[in-house]
Design a protein around this motif. Structure first.
Motif, PDB file in Angstrom:
ATOM      1  N   VAL A  64       0.993  -0.863   0.009  1.00  0.00           N
ATOM      2  CA  VAL A  64      -0.349   0.014  -0.048  1.00  0.00           C
ATOM      3  C   VAL A  64       0.593   1.344  -0.170  1.00  0.00           C
ATOM      4  O   VAL A  64       1.922   1.891   0.787  1.00  0.00           O
ATOM      5  N   MET A  65       0.850   2.524  -1.029  1.00  0.00           N
ATOM      6  CA  MET A  65       1.502   3.509  -0.551  1.00  0.00           C
ATOM      7  C   MET A  65       0.205   4.701  -0.601  1.00  0.00           C
ATOM      8  O   MET A  65      -0.473   4.376  -1.307  1.00  0.00           O
ATOM      9  N   SER A  66       0.734   5.566   0.216  1.00  0.00           N
ATOM     10  CA  SER A  66       0.105   7.074   0.603  1.00  0.00           C
ATOM     11  C   SER A  66       0.514   7.528  -0.455  1.00  0.00           C
ATOM     12  O   SER A  66       1.498   8.570   0.135  1.00  0.00           O
ATOM     13  N   VAL A  67       0.191   8.267  -1.385  1.00  0.00           N
ATOM     14  CA  VAL A  67       0.616   9.101  -2.154  1.00  0.00           C
ATOM     15  C   VAL A  67       0.304  10.689  -0.897  1.00  0.00           C
ATOM     16  O   VAL A  67      -1.711  11.428  -1.125  1.00  0.00           O
ATOM     17  N   GLU A  68       0.618  11.433  -0.183  1.00  0.00           N
ATOM     18  CA  GLU A  68       0.515  13.177   0.129  1.00  0.00           C
ATOM     19  C   GLU A  68      -1.446  13.894  -0.628  1.00  0.00           C
ATOM     20  O   GLU A  68      -0.066  14.147  -1.880  1.00  0.00           O
ATOM     21  N   ASP A  69      -1.911  13.741   0.044  1.00  0.00           N
ATOM     22  CA  ASP A  69      -2.999  14.722  -1.039  1.00  0.00           C
ATOM     23  C   ASP A  69      -4.097  13.954  -0.876  1.00  0.00           C
ATOM     24  O   ASP A  69      -5.053  13.907  -1.548  1.00  0.00           O
ATOM     25  N   PHE A  70      -3.331  12.474  -1.658  1.00  0.00           N
ATOM     26  CA  PHE A  70      -4.340  11.820  -2.837  1.00  0.00           C
ATOM     27  C   PHE A  70      -4.908  10.532  -2.271  1.00  0.00           C
ATOM     28  O   PHE A  70      -4.870   9.880  -3.417  1.00  0.00           O
ATOM     29  N   SER A  72      -4.703   6.971  -0.389  1.00  0.00           N
ATOM     30  CA  SER A  72      -3.873   5.824  -0.509  1.00  0.00           C
ATOM     31  C   SER A  72      -4.772   4.381  -1.933  1.00  0.00           C
ATOM     32  O   SER A  72      -5.603   4.515  -1.507  1.00  0.00           O
ATOM     33  N   ASN A  73      -3.539   3.946  -2.315  1.00  0.00           N
ATOM     34  CA  ASN A  73      -3.779   2.707  -3.127  1.00  0.00           C
ATOM     35  C   ASN A  73      -2.777   1.555  -3.619  1.00  0.00           C
ATOM     36  O   ASN A  73      -1.604   1.899  -2.622  1.00  0.00           O
ATOM     37  N   THR A  74      -2.920   0.376  -3.775  1.00  0.00           N
ATOM     38  CA  THR A  74      -1.783  -0.563  -3.537  1.00  0.00           C
ATOM     39  C   THR A  74      -0.735   0.153  -4.905  1.00  0.00           C
ATOM     40  O   THR A  74      -0.518   0.295  -5.460  1.00  0.00           O
ATOM     41  N   VAL A  75       0.454  -0.966  -4.118  1.00  0.00           N
ATOM     42  CA  VAL A  75       1.618  -0.185  -5.064  1.00  0.00           C
ATOM     43  C   VAL A  75       2.328  -2.511  -5.807  1.00  0.00           C
ATOM     44  O   VAL A  75       2.059  -2.925  -4.774  1.00  0.00           O
ATOM     45  N   ARG A  76       2.865  -1.375  -6.967  1.00  0.00           N
ATOM     46  CA  ARG A  76       3.324  -2.869  -6.880  1.00  0.00           C
ATOM     47  C   ARG A  76       4.660  -3.014  -7.792  1.00  0.00           C
ATOM     48  O   ARG A  76       4.574  -1.210  -8.623  1.00  0.00           O
ATOM     49  N   GLY A  77       6.079  -3.174  -7.710  1.00  0.00           N
ATOM     50  CA  GLY A  77       7.127  -3.041  -8.328  1.00  0.00           C
ATOM     51  C   GLY A  77       7.765  -3.995  -8.169  1.00  0.00           C
ATOM     52  O   GLY A  77       7.572  -4.888  -8.303  1.00  0.00           O
ATOM     53  N   VAL A  78       9.054  -3.836  -8.831  1.00  0.00           N
ATOM     54  CA  VAL A  78      10.492  -5.097  -9.149  1.00  0.00           C
ATOM     55  C   VAL A  78      11.301  -3.657  -8.339  1.00  0.00           C
ATOM     56  O   VAL A  78      11.587  -3.229  -7.571  1.00  0.00           O
ATOM     57  N   ARG A  79      12.722  -5.005  -7.997  1.00  0.00           N
ATOM     58  CA  ARG A  79      13.785  -4.622  -7.402  1.00  0.00           C
ATOM     59  C   ARG A  79      14.589  -5.549  -7.075  1.00  0.00           C
ATOM     60  O   ARG A  79      14.513  -6.554  -7.624  1.00  0.00           O
ATOM     61  N   PHE A  80      15.748  -4.637  -7.877  1.00  0.00           N
ATOM     62  CA  PHE A  80      17.447  -5.204  -8.081  1.00  0.00           C
ATOM     63  C   PHE A  80      18.308  -4.932  -7.206  1.00  0.00           C
ATOM     64  O   PHE A  80      18.685  -3.649  -6.925  1.00  0.00           O
ATOM     65  N   SER A  81      18.994  -6.012  -6.780  1.00  0.00           N
ATOM     66  CA  SER A  81      20.202  -5.799  -5.630  1.00  0.00           C
ATOM     67  C   SER A  81      21.647  -6.070  -6.317  1.00  0.00           C
ATOM     68  O   SER A  81      21.782  -7.812  -6.517  1.00  0.00           O
ATOM     69  N   TYR A  82      22.737  -5.118  -5.842  1.00  0.00           N
ATOM     70  CA  TYR A  82      23.803  -6.198  -6.003  1.00  0.00           C
ATOM     71  C   TYR A  82      24.723  -6.140  -4.251  1.00  0.00           C
ATOM     72  O   TYR A  82      24.550  -5.047  -3.966  1.00  0.00           O
ATOM     73  N   HIS A  83      24.785  -7.534  -3.432  1.00  0.00           N
ATOM     74  CA  HIS A  83      25.469  -7.286  -2.620  1.00  0.00           C
ATOM     75  C   HIS A  83      26.876  -6.950  -2.472  1.00  0.00           C
ATOM     76  O   HIS A  83      27.233  -7.908  -3.158  1.00  0.00           O
ATOM     77  N   VAL A  84      27.724  -5.963  -2.296  1.00  0.00           N
ATOM     78  CA  VAL A  84      28.463  -5.691  -2.649  1.00  0.00           C
ATOM     79  C   VAL A  84      29.577  -6.237  -1.171  1.00  0.00           C
ATOM     80  O   VAL A  84      30.934  -7.136  -1.281  1.00  0.00           O
ATOM     81  N   SER A  85      29.572  -5.784  -0.019  1.00  0.00           N
ATOM     82  CA  SER A  85      29.482  -7.001   1.214  1.00  0.00           C
ATOM     83  C   SER A  85      28.683  -7.521   2.069  1.00  0.00           C
ATOM     84  O   SER A  85      27.068  -7.085   1.528  1.00  0.00           O
ATOM     85  N   GLU A  86      29.155  -8.530   3.420  1.00  0.00           N
ATOM     86  CA  GLU A  86      27.964  -8.512   4.227  1.00  0.00           C
ATOM     87  C   GLU A  86      27.123  -7.613   4.573  1.00  0.00           C
ATOM     88  O   GLU A  86      25.774  -7.466   4.659  1.00  0.00           O
ATOM     89  N   GLY A  87      27.497  -6.064   4.550  1.00  0.00           N
ATOM     90  CA  GLY A  87      27.302  -4.785   5.118  1.00  0.00           C
ATOM     91  C   GLY A  87      26.453  -4.182   4.177  1.00  0.00           C
ATOM     92  O   GLY A  87      25.589  -3.985   3.673  1.00  0.00           O
ATOM     93  N   ALA A  99      -3.272   7.066  -7.820  1.00  0.00           N
ATOM     94  CA  ALA A  99      -3.406   8.268  -7.243  1.00  0.00           C
ATOM     95  C   ALA A  99      -4.735   8.247  -6.885  1.00  0.00           C
ATOM     96  O   ALA A  99      -5.876   8.641  -7.324  1.00  0.00           O
ATOM     97  N   GLY A 100      -5.319   8.485  -5.686  1.00  0.00           N
ATOM     98  CA  GLY A 100      -7.124   8.689  -5.614  1.00  0.00           C
ATOM     99  C   GLY A 100      -7.414   9.996  -6.115  1.00  0.00           C
ATOM    100  O   GLY A 100      -6.608  11.431  -6.654  1.00  0.00           O
ATOM    101  N   GLN A 101      -8.340  11.225  -5.637  1.00  0.00           N
ATOM    102  CA  GLN A 101      -8.451  12.087  -4.878  1.00  0.00           C
ATOM    103  C   GLN A 101      -8.317  13.464  -4.269  1.00  0.00           C
ATOM    104  O   GLN A 101      -8.661  12.153  -3.204  1.00  0.00           O
ATOM    105  N   THR A 102      -8.063  14.457  -4.424  1.00  0.00           N
ATOM    106  CA  THR A 102      -8.561  15.077  -3.141  1.00  0.00           C
ATOM    107  C   THR A 102      -9.260  15.280  -1.690  1.00  0.00           C
ATOM    108  O   THR A 102     -10.719  14.381  -2.594  1.00  0.00           O
ATOM    109  N   SER A 103      -9.027  15.568  -0.965  1.00  0.00           N
ATOM    110  CA  SER A 103     -10.279  15.828  -0.064  1.00  0.00           C
ATOM    111  C   SER A 103     -10.964  17.013  -0.784  1.00  0.00           C
ATOM    112  O   SER A 103     -11.982  17.057  -0.605  1.00  0.00           O
ATOM    113  N   TYR A 104     -10.389  18.059  -1.473  1.00  0.00           N
ATOM    114  CA  TYR A 104     -11.182  19.435  -1.854  1.00  0.00           C
ATOM    115  C   TYR A 104     -12.163  18.658  -2.890  1.00  0.00           C
ATOM    116  O   TYR A 104     -13.602  18.901  -3.272  1.00  0.00           O
TER     117      TYR A 104
END
Length: 217
Positions: A64-70, A72-87, A99-104
């Motif tokens: 779920v993502m809350s777009v300020e003033d607009f 909350s709606n569902t969000v979906r995405g992809v992610r790619f990481s490269y681990h340089v070290s253990e940390g 985004a939804g509608q504003t209160s106004y």
């Protein structure tokens, strides 16, 4: 003759006196070595953890993502990481929501501020992450899962309301290894950018709560 006997006694007696303590010390040391308890330890057969050494991580997430003033709606995405070290690790992510509608708009019943296409909120970010508190999560008495908390910070771009906005992002999450290659993530991210869409220039905070699955390869 008497003087020679005297000299012989005077030279041998001190040597005997010096030799006696050394002999006593040697006997004490020998007794001490004999008295040391030899531990009787039973060696266990240990199976080393089968943890892969792959450094790349790819997966999907949703939430779920809350777009300020607009709202909350569902969000979906992809992610790619490269681990340089253990940390440290680097991460690239892309996600989209609506985004939804504003209160106004809702209360006044006025015409919509944005078209349907303009309400699509999408962003990408390039981040640097750091794992903190790496350890294990115990499930029951005989099963332990590798786990870590992490923080990320990055920059990117957000496309919203027909405009591209330079975006700074911060977040934190937890990674739990279900197997030696599959991990589940729980995290929160804040995508921040400046906007004057509603007539006042301000920094907006757009917060997403995510759950995702990633695989190491």
């Amino acid at each position: 003759m008497e003087s020679r006997l005297h000299l012989l006694l005077l030279s041998t007696v001190p040597a005997l006196l010096l030799a006696l303590p050394a002999a006593a010390i040697d006997e004490d040391s020998a007794e001490r070595q004999v008295s040391v308890i030899q531990p009787e330890l039973e060696r266990r057969d240990i199976d080393p953890p089968r943890i892969d050494t792959e450094d790349f991580e790819l997966g999907v997430f949703g939430g779920v993502m809350s777009v300020e003033d607009f709202g909350s709606n569902t969000v979906r995405g992809v992610r790619f990481s490269y681990h340089v070290s253990e940390g440290f690790f680097g991460e690239a992510a892309y996600a989209t929501t609506d985004a939804g509608q504003t209160s106004y708009e809702v209360l006044s019943g006025a015409a919509s501020l944005l078209t349907a296409d303009e309400r699509e909120f999408s962003y990408y970010s390039l981040s640097i992450g750091y794992n903190v508190l790496p350890g294990e999560l115990f499930v029951g008495r005989k099963r332990a899962l590798g786990a870590a908390l992490y923080f990320v910070a990055g920059v990117g771009n957000t496309e919203f309301a027909g405009e591209d906005q330079f975006t700074v992002s911060f977040g934190a999450g937890a990674r739990v290894l279900l197997t030696d290659w599959l991990a589940v993530h729980f995290d929160v991210r804040d995508q921040m950018f400046d906007s004057d869409l509603l007539g006042t220039s301000k920094t907006t905070h757009n917060i997403g709560l995510h759950m995702g699955l990633t695989g190491f390869f």
